[in-house]
Design an enzyme around this catalytic site. Structure first.
Site, short mmCIF file in Angstrom:
data_model
loop_
_atom_site.label_atom_id
_atom_site.label_comp_id
_atom_site.label_asym_id
_atom_site.label_seq_id
_atom_site.Cartn_x
_atom_site.Cartn_y
_atom_site.Cartn_z
NE ARG A 22 -2.04 -2.52 3.18
CZ ARG A 22 -2.29 -2.53 4.20
NH1 ARG A 22 -3.67 -1.94 4.80
NH2 ARG A 22 -1.61 -3.59 4.76
CB THR A 87 0.67 -12.84 10.18
OG1 THR A 87 -0.94 -12.45 10.09
CG2 THR A 87 1.25 -10.30 9.45
C1 UD1 Z 1 -2.82 -6.82 10.59
C2 UD1 Z 1 -3.62 -7.62 11.68
C3 UD1 Z 1 -5.12 -6.80 11.51
C4 UD1 Z 1 -4.14 -5.66 13.07
C5 UD1 Z 1 -3.34 -5.42 11.91
C6 UD1 Z 1 -2.42 -4.11 13.19
C7 UD1 Z 1 -3.27 -10.36 9.91
C8 UD1 Z 1 -4.00 -11.33 9.59
N1 UD1 Z 1 -3.61 -9.07 10.15
O1 UD1 Z 1 -2.99 -6.51 9.14
O2 UD1 Z 1 -5.83 -8.05 12.14
O3 UD1 Z 1 -5.49 -5.52 12.81
O4 UD1 Z 1 -2.53 -5.85 11.82
O5 UD1 Z 1 -2.03 -3.65 12.88
O6 UD1 Z 1 -1.98 -10.78 10.72
N2 UD1 Z 1 4.49 -9.34 7.70
C9 UD1 Z 1 5.55 -10.69 7.05
N3 UD1 Z 1 5.47 -11.75 6.59
C10 UD1 Z 1 3.82 -11.53 5.83
C11 UD1 Z 1 2.77 -10.37 6.26
C12 UD1 Z 1 2.90 -9.37 7.13
O7 UD1 Z 1 6.36 -10.41 7.79
O8 UD1 Z 1 4.11 -12.50 4.96
C13 UD1 Z 1 4.51 -8.02 8.75
C14 UD1 Z 1 4.53 -7.50 7.60
O9 UD1 Z 1 5.43 -7.10 7.18
C15 UD1 Z 1 4.40 -6.58 9.34
C16 UD1 Z 1 3.45 -6.93 9.45
O10 UD1 Z 1 3.53 -8.54 9.10
O11 UD1 Z 1 5.02 -5.45 9.38
C17 UD1 Z 1 1.64 -7.04 9.37
O12 UD1 Z 1 1.49 -7.48 8.69
P1 UD1 Z 1 -0.22 -6.09 7.06
O13 UD1 Z 1 -0.15 -7.24 5.90
O14 UD1 Z 1 0.38 -5.01 7.57
O15 UD1 Z 1 -0.77 -6.63 8.05
P2 UD1 Z 1 -2.21 -6.05 8.41
O16 UD1 Z 1 -2.79 -6.20 6.96
O17 UD1 Z 1 -2.20 -4.06 8.84
CA CA Z 2 -0.05 -3.27 8.61
#
Ligand code: UD1
Ligand code: CA
Length: 476
Positions: A22, A87
């Site tokens: 995003r 995550t």
């Molecule tokens: C996530 C939560 C959501 C919460 C929000 C709060 C999940 C599925 N959702 O959503 O419930 O309200 O955070 O901010 O967890 N990341 C990895 N590896 C991956 C994917 C993501 O390390 O494969 C890391 C990203 O770099 C980031 C964090 O995990 O720092 C969260 O990922 P992001 O995609 O931003 O999740 P949100 O959609 O914000």
């Molecule tokens: Ca996030």
């Protein structure tokens, strides 16, 4: 599996592998900055207040080398998530790293305002409740975009226990009205976590392994999943878009200004000043409107920083006056020195106690000794200037011959007349005097007068006679 951890041993995992789609950026999301510091560095700083750096594991993936390099000096550990499949998948990668720990606190690399005190509250709440999973929640004004936390009910009242977490995209009917959101910050008991994490599936709108699904999974497996609500929802805001980055940046800088003011710094119009998170400023220093103080800058007491100055990674003593419009970088300024208006201190400038650098004076890799003055329109590069030296207006050190840089040494008490050029390498001995307009190419002995200019010739009546000649020529 036998665990060797000390009782209650906590590790911290920081999720930082995502691309940050995003942001529409070529750089990894967690390396974007707010208040002059990367998102991840903010989270690591908070985590470091809870456990030792070697107990912090950052999950990295997208542009992992860049992220690792940026955080190397913090001493934390890194775990790679080669493909970013969600995550939940990110936490799976830490299974081996967490083997010796009874519990793990999971933080998000893109939730940078989290306070160490809040992480501590999550830890304590988790231990007190003997939970398998503890979710930090919040109730922000606008919950859109966040996962929603649905609690279990007893006698029509919500309890401390969580039923499930539902992501924004998967919300049904009126579930979107649920205001309690998942902060992305959790505590887990590692044993039930890793005993159940492989049950996660990608059956959701994003096709990812959601860590949030662990709430329902662990509950169904008979474990306790609890929620703790943050007292201040602004602490758990995520930075997913450029707009959110800007909002968090404003919040953090406002907090920084409040902290500085509470500790005795005057900041007029703090909303117009950009002061980075790691900046230190002493008491009774006054910061005027529209000032930027960047990086690891440290400013002493009783200073005045006037408007429109940009100060980056500088060490500034006490009682220093910085007049408007100074640009300063990687430089040191001693007590009682005065700069500006419009001085430019480039890296490696060292302005000693009580020295003056005036308007349109540029310095680079230069030491200006105690009480010395370069007040107007000069360039001092690769120069060592002693104490009590006067550098006249327009003096230039010619430090560059097109290939190499050379040094100019100006000893104590030297007087350099205006508009002189000092062709380096060259040395002006103690107490020497350089006549205005000189081009100095040879060393000047101590206490000598150097004149590096041609003699003036006056031709009596020449101007009048010339005028008459011109007039006569025109008439013809
Ligand atoms: C996530 C939560 C959501 C919460 C929000 C709060 C999940 C599925 N959702 O959503 O419930 O309200 O955070 O901010 O967890 N990341 C990895 N590896 C991956 C994917 C993501 O390390 O494969 C890391 C990203 O770099 C980031 C964090 O995990 O720092 C969260 O990922 P992001 O995609 O931003 O999740 P949100 O959609 O914000
Ligand atoms: Ca996030």
């Amino acid at each position: 599996m036998t665990r060797t951890a000390t009782p209650g041993g906590f590790a911290i995992v920081i999720l930082a592998a995502g691309r940050g789609t995003r942001l529409k950026s070529r750089h990894p999301k967690v390396l974007h900055q707010i208040a002059g510091k990367t998102l991840l560095a903010h989270v690591v700083a908070a985590a470091s207040r809870i456990v030792r750096p070697e107990e912090i594991f950052a999950i990295i993936g997208h542009e992992a080398d860049q992220v690792r390099a940026a955080l190397q000096s913090t001493g934390i550990e890194f775990v790679e998530q080669k493909e970013q499949r969600g995550t939940g998948h990110a936490v799976m990668q830490a299974r081996e790293a967490l083997r010796a720990y009874e519990h793990v606190l999971v933080l998000s690399g893109d939730v940078p305002l989290i306070h160490p005190e809040t992480i501590e509250r999550v830890r304590n709440f988790h231990v007190e409740h003997g939970a398998a999973m503890t979710v930090l929640t919040a109730e922000p004004q606008d919950p859109t975009g966040y996962g929603r936390v649905f609690r279990k009910y007893k006698d029509l009242k919500p309890t401390e226990e969580v039923d499930r977490i539902v992501e924004q995209k998967a919300l049904r009917n009126n579930e979107g009205e649920q205001r309690e959101i998942n902060s992305g910050i959790y505590a887990f008991a590692t044993e039930p976590l890793f005993a159940n994490i492989d049950k996660l599936t990608t059956e959701n709108p994003a096709g990812e392994f959601y860590l949030t699904d662990m709430a329902g999974l662990l509950g169904r497996a008979g474990h306790k999943v609890v929620a703790l609500k943050a007292s201040d929802s602004s602490e758990v805001l995520g930075a997913n878009t450029r707009e959110e980055l800007a909002e968090l940046d404003i919040k953090l800088r406002a907090k920084k200004a409040r902290e500085l003011m509470a500790a005795g710094t005057t900041i007029f119009r703090p909303d117009t000043c950009d002061i980075d998170a790691d900046v230190e400023i002493g008491t009774d220093t006054v910061i005027e409107p529209f000032v930027q103080i960047i990086g690891k800058t440290k400013i002493g007491s009783d200073c005045r920083i006037r408007s429109y100055s940009v100060i980056t990674n500088c060490q500034i003593g006490d009682k220093v006056l910085i007049r408007p419009g100074c640009i300063m970088e990687d430089s040191v300024v001693g007590d009682g020195a005065q700069l500006g208006p419009y001085s430019h201190l480039r890296p490696g400038s060292h302005i000693d106690e009580g020295a003056h650098v005036g308007n349109f004076v540029e310095t680079k890799k230069t030491r200006l000794g105690k009480g010395s003055k370069a007040n107007h329109l000069s360039y001092l590069g690769d120069a060592v200037v002693g104490e009590g030296v006067n550098i006249g207006a327009g003096t230039i050190t010619c430090n560059y011959d097109g290939v190499n840089k050379h040094q100019t040494v100006i000893e104590d008490g030297v007087f350099v007349g205006s508009d002189s050029t000092l062709v380096a390498p060259v040395k002006l001995g103690k107490g020497a005097y350089v006549g205005a307009g000189s081009c100095i190419t040879d060393d000047v002995p101590a206490d000598a007068l150097a004149l590096g200019r041609s003699r003036q010739v006056n031709k009596p009546n020449w101007a009048r006679e010339n005028r008459e000649k011109m007039k006569a020529a025109k008439k013809r």
